[in-house]
Design a protein around this motif. Structure first.
Motif, PDB file in Angstrom:
ATOM      1  N   TYR A 203       0.856  -1.203   0.000  1.00  0.00           N
ATOM      2  CA  TYR A 203       0.000   0.000   0.000  1.00  0.00           C
ATOM      3  C   TYR A 203       0.882   1.239   0.000  1.00  0.00           C
ATOM      4  CZ  TYR A 203      -3.976  -2.967   0.762  1.00  0.00           C
ATOM      5  OH  TYR A 203      -4.938  -3.922   0.586  1.00  0.00           O
ATOM      6  N   LEU A 204       0.549   2.169  -0.883  1.00  0.00           N
ATOM      7  CA  LEU A 204       1.362   3.378  -0.999  1.00  0.00           C
ATOM      8  C   LEU A 204       0.470   4.599  -0.787  1.00  0.00           C
ATOM      9  CD1 LEU A 204       4.277   4.316  -1.835  1.00  0.00           C
ATOM     10  CD2 LEU A 204       3.344   4.661  -4.132  1.00  0.00           C
ATOM     11  N   TYR A 205       0.948   5.538   0.031  1.00  0.00           N
ATOM     12  CA  TYR A 205       0.165   6.742   0.307  1.00  0.00           C
ATOM     13  C   TYR A 205       0.154   7.650  -0.933  1.00  0.00           C
ATOM     14  CZ  TYR A 205      -1.944  10.553   2.827  1.00  0.00           C
ATOM     15  OH  TYR A 205      -2.811  11.538   3.217  1.00  0.00           O
ATOM     16  N   ILE A 206      -0.966   8.339  -1.136  1.00  0.00           N
ATOM     17  CA  ILE A 206      -1.173   9.118  -2.358  1.00  0.00           C
ATOM     18  C   ILE A 206      -0.074  10.164  -2.605  1.00  0.00           C
ATOM     19  CG2 ILE A 206      -2.815  10.693  -1.199  1.00  0.00           C
ATOM     20  CD1 ILE A 206      -3.023   9.617  -4.893  1.00  0.00           C
ATOM     21  N   LYS A 290      12.041   7.202  -3.151  1.00  0.00           N
ATOM     22  CA  LYS A 290      11.711   6.136  -2.190  1.00  0.00           C
ATOM     23  C   LYS A 290      10.463   6.567  -1.437  1.00  0.00           C
ATOM     24  CE  LYS A 290      16.201   4.422  -0.778  1.00  0.00           C
ATOM     25  NZ  LYS A 290      17.244   4.650   0.204  1.00  0.00           N
ATOM     26  N   PRO A 291       9.576   5.626  -1.067  1.00  0.00           N
ATOM     27  CA  PRO A 291       8.372   6.046  -0.324  1.00  0.00           C
ATOM     28  C   PRO A 291       8.722   6.605   1.058  1.00  0.00           C
ATOM     29  CG  PRO A 291       8.363   3.666  -0.814  1.00  0.00           C
ATOM     30  CD  PRO A 291       9.647   4.204  -1.333  1.00  0.00           C
ATOM     31  N   ALA A 292       7.962   7.603   1.482  1.00  0.00           N
ATOM     32  CA  ALA A 292       8.203   8.202   2.799  1.00  0.00           C
ATOM     33  C   ALA A 292       7.495   7.415   3.900  1.00  0.00           C
ATOM     34  CB  ALA A 292       7.717   9.651   2.792  1.00  0.00           C
ATOM     35  N   MET A 293       6.408   6.708   3.536  1.00  0.00           N
ATOM     36  CA  MET A 293       5.602   5.980   4.544  1.00  0.00           C
ATOM     37  C   MET A 293       5.608   4.494   4.247  1.00  0.00           C
ATOM     38  SD  MET A 293       1.972   7.750   5.159  1.00  0.00           S
ATOM     39  CE  MET A 293       1.975   9.480   5.046  1.00  0.00           C
ATOM     40  N   THR A 294       5.505   3.658   5.286  1.00  0.00           N
ATOM     41  CA  THR A 294       5.373   2.208   5.083  1.00  0.00           C
ATOM     42  C   THR A 294       3.923   1.902   4.673  1.00  0.00           C
ATOM     43  OG1 THR A 294       4.668   1.820   7.336  1.00  0.00           O
ATOM     44  CG2 THR A 294       7.064   1.731   6.910  1.00  0.00           C
TER      45      THR A 294
END
Ligand code: NAD
Length: 312
Positions: A203-206, A290-294
């Motif tokens: 899952y990736l935050y918008i 890179k994503p900032a949130m898990t």
């Protein structure tokens, strides 16, 4: 730059529009409002209510670049109504490409999906893995990518396909977090979870998804390739049962969790990919993103924000 965003009244499209407007682009939104909302459309964008299933949808509309994000994103309806995905996702994409060819669009950014891989043999799945979709939705996205690639090689319209994992955040109106909140609104004592609950996906935050998409697009504009497919997802994943727990916690509820078996191997529905994590190494190498949130953080923040939007 003049940028057309199809599906710009929907979840991902409207957030992309907000960012493009913020960056000073001239943005044109095309949406038939089938699942999108007029109030999600940025006030600074030009807005046309049009249906992409109509061959003539693009009359009078011009752009240098199109972000083609309109689609029916409900993977589950593949099982019962496959023609919806053919019409909304294959035919509509063909009509967008034809309009792009006829009006001289330079670049198409196509919203594809992790579902193109089906039950991937390799996790996290890199872009080189074969496309073996197990839902008509996934097949429609794969067909869209192949058409985009062909238009790129044949007609010189460059095409970037973004294979999104599950994208979540405010304005989301489908998928597991939205479904759980709506079920608990109806009955706060019981939460039905489709499948055996062990389905585990990324899952990736918008905000991460929009950052990744725009970085990928800018990089793609510098490259020479006619067609490129890039994964956009998170590096980790979360189980459906954990999502149920997070949503219940956020709403301050302690519902009985009821597992609803739908397939012998514990999927949420026939055609549900049970385990999904995408490799983002290609995008990381190209852009440093890179994503900032898990995944779990993205789910929790989304549950909190959707509770604010829907729990009234
Ligand atoms: P969404 O339903 O919120 O947005 C889709 C938008 O397209 C809606 O505003 C809808 O009204 C519009 N639309 C649908 N059919 C149309 C038509 N025939 N003509 C004009 N407009 C039409 O969905 P979303 O989650 O924002 O998804 C955006 C794109 O990303 C879709 O292509 C979807 O398949 C893809 N995608 C989404 C996810 C995710 O997790 N949200 C994951 C992978 C891929």
């Amino acid at each position: 730059m003049r940028i057309v965003v199809t599906g710009g009244a929907g979840f991902i499209g409207s957030h992309i529009v907000d960012r493009l407007v913020e960056e000073g682009h001239e943005v044109v939104v095309v949406d038939n409002l089938s699942s999108g909302r007029r109030e999600f459309v940025n006030k600074s964008a030009e807005f046309h209510v049009r249906d992409l299933k109509e061959r003539e949808w693009g009359v009078g509309i011009r752009g240098d670049v199109v972000f083609h994000f309109a689609a029916n994103p409900e993977v589950r309806i593949s099982t019962t109504e496959p023609s919806v995905h053919f019409n909304e996702n294959v035919l509509a994409t063909f009509n967008v490409l034809e309009w792009a060819r006829q009006t001289g669009v330079r670049t198409v950014v196509f919203a594809s999906s992790s579902t193109v891989y089906g039950d991937a043999q390799v996790l996290p799945t890199p872009e080189e893995e074969p496309l073996r979709p197990i839902s008509v939705y996934g097949a429609a996205k794969a067909a869209g990518e192949i058409m985009c690639g062909t238009y790129a090689r044949l007609y010189g319209i460059r095409c970037l396909a973004i294979r999104y994992a599950n994208i979540v955040g405010p304005r989301l109106r489908h998928g597991v977090i939205y479904d759980f909140i709506m079920k608990l609104k109806k009955n706060p004592n019981v939460l039905e979870v489709l499948g055996d609950g062990t389905q585990r996906k990324s899952y990736l935050y918008i905000k991460d998804a929009v950052d990744a998409t725009l970085l990928a697009w800018r990089k793609f504009e510098e490259l020479g390739e006619p067609f490129l497919a890039l994964n956009v997802g998170n590096v980790d994943a979360v189980r459906v049962l954990d999502i149920a727990q997070i949503v219940a916690e956020v709403l301050g509820l302690k519902p009985e969790i009821k597992l609803i078996p739908t397939t012998p191997d514990g999927r949420g529905w026939p055609g549900d990919v049970k385990y999904m994590t995408l490799s983002i190494n290609k995008l990381l190498k190209l852009t440093g993103w890179k994503p900032a949130m898990t995944s779990a953080e993205a789910v929790r923040k989304t549950a909190e924000e959707l509770a604010g939007e829907l729990w009234r």
